[in-house]
Design a protein around this motif. Structure first.
Motif, PDB file in Angstrom:
ATOM      1  N   GLY A 179      -7.249  -2.717   1.741  1.00  0.00           N
ATOM      2  CA  GLY A 179      -6.314  -1.744   2.292  1.00  0.00           C
ATOM      3  C   GLY A 179      -6.503  -0.401   1.600  1.00  0.00           C
ATOM      4  N   VAL A 180      -6.127   0.669   2.320  1.00  0.00           N
ATOM      5  CA  VAL A 180      -6.317   2.014   1.771  1.00  0.00           C
ATOM      6  C   VAL A 180      -4.975   2.728   1.648  1.00  0.00           C
ATOM      7  CG1 VAL A 180      -7.583   4.174   1.992  1.00  0.00           C
ATOM      8  CG2 VAL A 180      -8.555   2.072   2.945  1.00  0.00           C
ATOM      9  N   GLY A 181      -4.636   3.082   0.397  1.00  0.00           N
ATOM     10  CA  GLY A 181      -3.438   3.882   0.131  1.00  0.00           C
ATOM     11  C   GLY A 181      -3.912   5.168  -0.536  1.00  0.00           C
ATOM     12  N   THR A 182      -4.062   5.119  -1.869  1.00  0.00           N
ATOM     13  CA  THR A 182      -4.674   6.261  -2.560  1.00  0.00           C
ATOM     14  C   THR A 182      -6.169   6.312  -2.302  1.00  0.00           C
ATOM     15  OG1 THR A 182      -5.235   5.027  -4.566  1.00  0.00           O
ATOM     16  CG2 THR A 182      -3.021   5.985  -4.446  1.00  0.00           C
ATOM     17  N   GLY A 184      -8.321   4.545  -4.077  1.00  0.00           N
ATOM     18  CA  GLY A 184      -9.016   4.189  -5.324  1.00  0.00           C
ATOM     19  C   GLY A 184      -9.710   2.840  -5.252  1.00  0.00           C
ATOM     20  N   GLU A 232       4.257  -1.635   2.927  1.00  0.00           N
ATOM     21  CA  GLU A 232       4.334  -0.847   1.691  1.00  0.00           C
ATOM     22  C   GLU A 232       2.976  -0.779   0.988  1.00  0.00           C
ATOM     23  OE1 GLU A 232       7.611  -2.393  -0.674  1.00  0.00           O
ATOM     24  OE2 GLU A 232       8.679  -2.862   1.163  1.00  0.00           O
ATOM     25  N   SER A 277       0.922  -6.103   2.113  1.00  0.00           N
ATOM     26  CA  SER A 277      -0.347  -5.442   2.431  1.00  0.00           C
ATOM     27  C   SER A 277      -1.522  -6.407   2.293  1.00  0.00           C
ATOM     28  CB  SER A 277      -0.560  -4.204   1.556  1.00  0.00           C
ATOM     29  OG  SER A 277      -0.858  -4.579   0.234  1.00  0.00           O
ATOM     30  N   ASP A 305      -1.256  -7.596  -4.320  1.00  0.00           N
ATOM     31  CA  ASP A 305      -0.094  -7.937  -5.172  1.00  0.00           C
ATOM     32  C   ASP A 305       0.567  -9.250  -4.789  1.00  0.00           C
ATOM     33  OD1 ASP A 305       1.318  -7.148  -2.938  1.00  0.00           O
ATOM     34  OD2 ASP A 305       2.551  -5.653  -3.947  1.00  0.00           O
TER      35      ASP A 305
HETATM   36  N1  PMP Z   1      -1.324  -2.546  -1.388  1.00  0.00           N
HETATM   37  C1  PMP Z   1      -0.313  -2.283  -2.228  1.00  0.00           C
HETATM   38  C2  PMP Z   1       0.847  -3.224  -2.285  1.00  0.00           C
HETATM   39  C3  PMP Z   1      -0.350  -1.140  -3.038  1.00  0.00           C
HETATM   40  O1  PMP Z   1       0.667  -0.879  -3.880  1.00  0.00           O
HETATM   41  C4  PMP Z   1      -1.461  -0.264  -2.927  1.00  0.00           C
HETATM   42  C5  PMP Z   1      -1.479   0.995  -3.730  1.00  0.00           C
HETATM   43  N2  PMP Z   1      -0.833   2.090  -3.110  1.00  0.00           N
HETATM   44  C6  PMP Z   1      -2.493  -0.566  -2.032  1.00  0.00           C
HETATM   45  C7  PMP Z   1      -2.384  -1.730  -1.287  1.00  0.00           C
HETATM   46  C8  PMP Z   1      -3.665   0.353  -1.787  1.00  0.00           C
HETATM   47  O2  PMP Z   1      -4.528   0.532  -2.882  1.00  0.00           O
HETATM   48  P1  PMP Z   1      -5.170   1.945  -3.180  1.00  0.00           P
HETATM   49  O3  PMP Z   1      -4.052   2.870  -3.580  1.00  0.00           O
HETATM   50  O4  PMP Z   1      -6.119   1.696  -4.304  1.00  0.00           O
HETATM   51  O5  PMP Z   1      -5.852   2.446  -1.953  1.00  0.00           O
END
Ligand code: PMP
Length: 339
Positions: A179-182, A184, A232, A277, A305
Motif C-alpha cells: 500500500g502507498v501512503g507516504t 516510503g 487508514e 490496509s 500492521d
Molecule cells: N498501512 C498503514 C496502516 C499505515 O499506517 C501506512 C503508513 N501511512 C501505510 C499502510 C503506508 O505505508 P507508507 O507510508 O510507507 O507508504
C-alpha cells in the motif's frame, strides 16, 4: 546470555509467511511480510528510529527535545518507543477519522495526542499537517520529522525491508506489492529490489478517494479523485516527496469494503490478525496477480500492521453492518440457530 539492549534492537527481520487459502486459484508463490512482528506492531517502527537517528546525526534533535509528527498512528507508536529509550517527549497530531485505539495506544506510551478534523484541505490551519507545523514553529528544541517528505523514511526501507526480502526469498522474488501512503515502504523496498534484479515488478495499492493511481497513469494531479474514504494509512490528497513514481510499475485501487472483507478473511482463514490496509494490499495484489502471475513467480505482499487497532471498526460486526460491508446473513449466530 542472549538479550537485546533495548526494545529498539528488536525492530525488523519480520517473517515471510505463505498465504494458503485466500490465494486459491492464483498461480505462483504468494508470501506475506508480516510487519506486526515489530515491537510497535507496525512497519513504521523501521522509519521512526531511522528518522530520529538521522536528526541526531545532523544535530537537529538535541537531548531533552520534543518530537512532533502528523501520523495515522503507527509512525507515532514507532517514534514513541524510540523516544522513550532516548529521553525525548512526543506530541502527535492525528486526523479524527483514525481509530480510537490508535489514540489510546499513543497516550499509553506517554505521548500527547492532538486530534484534528479529517475533512479539511491539507493547507487549512486546522489540518493535522498544519497543526504539526505550527507546534514545531512554537516549541523550542522540537523536531518535525515529516515522514511524507523525509528521505530517511525511504532509506529505512532501502536499508532493511528490501534486503530482508531479497535474503529471505534467496533472490527469487519477482513481484513486490505494498500500500502507498507516504510512499516510503514501496519506494525504498522496490528501489533496493530493482537494483538487485531490474525485472522485479512493483505494484502499489491505492484507495478510492486518493490521487496516486491517476497521477501515475496521466501525470495529472486530479482534484476530482479526492473524496473522503475510510481506510487508514494509505492513499493521499497530496503528493509526498517519498513517492517516487519511477519505481512503482502499476497501481491498483481497492474499496474500503473489499479491504475490510479481505482483512477479516486473512484473520479467519490464514490466522493473520492484521489491519485494514493489509486487506487493501492483499485484495489489490491478488486482483493483479490473477491476471499476471505464472507458476514460477514469487510475489511478496507487505502487511503493515496488527488487527488490534481496528477492533471497534472492521472487526466489529455491528460497525461492518452499519457501513453496508456485511450482509445480514453473516449475523446468524449459534443463538439464532437454537431459537
Ligand atoms: N498501512 C498503514 C496502516 C499505515 O499506517 C501506512 C503508513 N501511512 C501505510 C499502510 C503506508 O505505508 P507508507 O507510508 O510507507 O507508504
Amino acid at each position: 546470555m542472549n538479550y537485546y539492549n533495548s526494545i529498539i534492537e528488536t525492530i525488523g527481520n519480520t517473517p515471510l509467511v505463505k498465504l494458503n487459502k485466500v490465494t486459491k486459484g492464483i498461480r505462483g508463490t504468494i508470501l506475506a511480510k508480516v510487519e506486526y512482528f515489530n515491537p510497535g506492531n507496525s512497519v513504521k517502527d523501521r522509519i521512526a528510529i531511522r528518522m530520529i537517528e538521522d536528526a541526531e546525526a545532523r544535530g537537529i534533535l538535541k537531548p531533552g527535545g520534543t518530537i512532533i509528527e502528523g501520523t495515522s498512528g503507527n509512525t507515532g507508536m514507532g517514534l514513541a518507543l524510540a523516544a522513550i529509550g532516548k529521553g525525548y517527549k512526543c506530541i502527535f497530531t492525528m486526523a479524527d477519522k483514525q481509530s480510537q485505539e490508535k489514540i489510546d495506544i499513543l497516550r499509553a506510551v506517554g505521548a500527547e495526542v492532538v486530534v484534528c478534523p479529517t475533512n479539511v484541505a491539507p493547507d487549512d490551519p486546522r489540518s493535522y499537517y498544519s497543526v504539526a507545523k505550527k507546534l514545531n514553529r512554537d516549541i523550542p528544541n522540537s523536531l518535525y520529522p515529516n515522514q511524507y517528505d523525509n528521505p530517511a523514511n525511504t532509506a529505512a526501507h532501502y536499508e532493511t525491508t528490501g534486503p530482508e526480502i531479497w535474503r529471505d526469498t534467496d533472490g527469487k522474488i519477482t513481484h513486490f506489492a505494498a500500500g502507498v501512503g507516504t510512499g516510503g515502504t514501496i519506494c525504498g523496498t522496490s528501489k533496493f529490489l530493482k537494483e538487485q534484479n531490474p525485472t522485479v515488478v512493483s505494484v502499489g495499492l491505492d484507495t478510492y478517494g486518493s490521487v496516486f493511481k491517476k497521477y501515475k497513469e496521466t501525470g495529472q494531479f486530479d482534484e476530482g479523485e479526492i473524496y473522503p474514504y475510510l481506510t487508514e494509512g494509505i492513499g493521499e490528497d497530496i503528493l509526498p516527496q517519498n513517492v517516487d513514481f519511477s519505481v512503482i510499475d502499476h497501481f491498483v485501487k481497492v474499496t474500503d469494503k473489499d479491504a475490510a472483507i479481505m482483512a477479516r478473511r486473512l484473520s479467519r482463514e490464514e490466522g493473520l490478525f492484521v489491519g485494514w490496509s493489509c486487506g487493501t494490499a492483499v485484495h489489490g495484489a491478488l486482483e493483479w496477480a490473477k491476471e499476471n502471475l505464472t507458476d514460477d513467480d514469487v510475489l511478496v505482499i507487505l502487511l503493515p500492521d496488527h488487527g488490534t487497532r481496528y477492533l471497534a471498526k472492521i472487526y466489529n460486526d455491528t460497525w461492518m453492518k452499519d457501513h453496508g460491508f456485511l450482509e445480514d446473513r453473516a449475523f446468524k449466530t449459534a443463538r439464532d440457530i437454537i431459537h
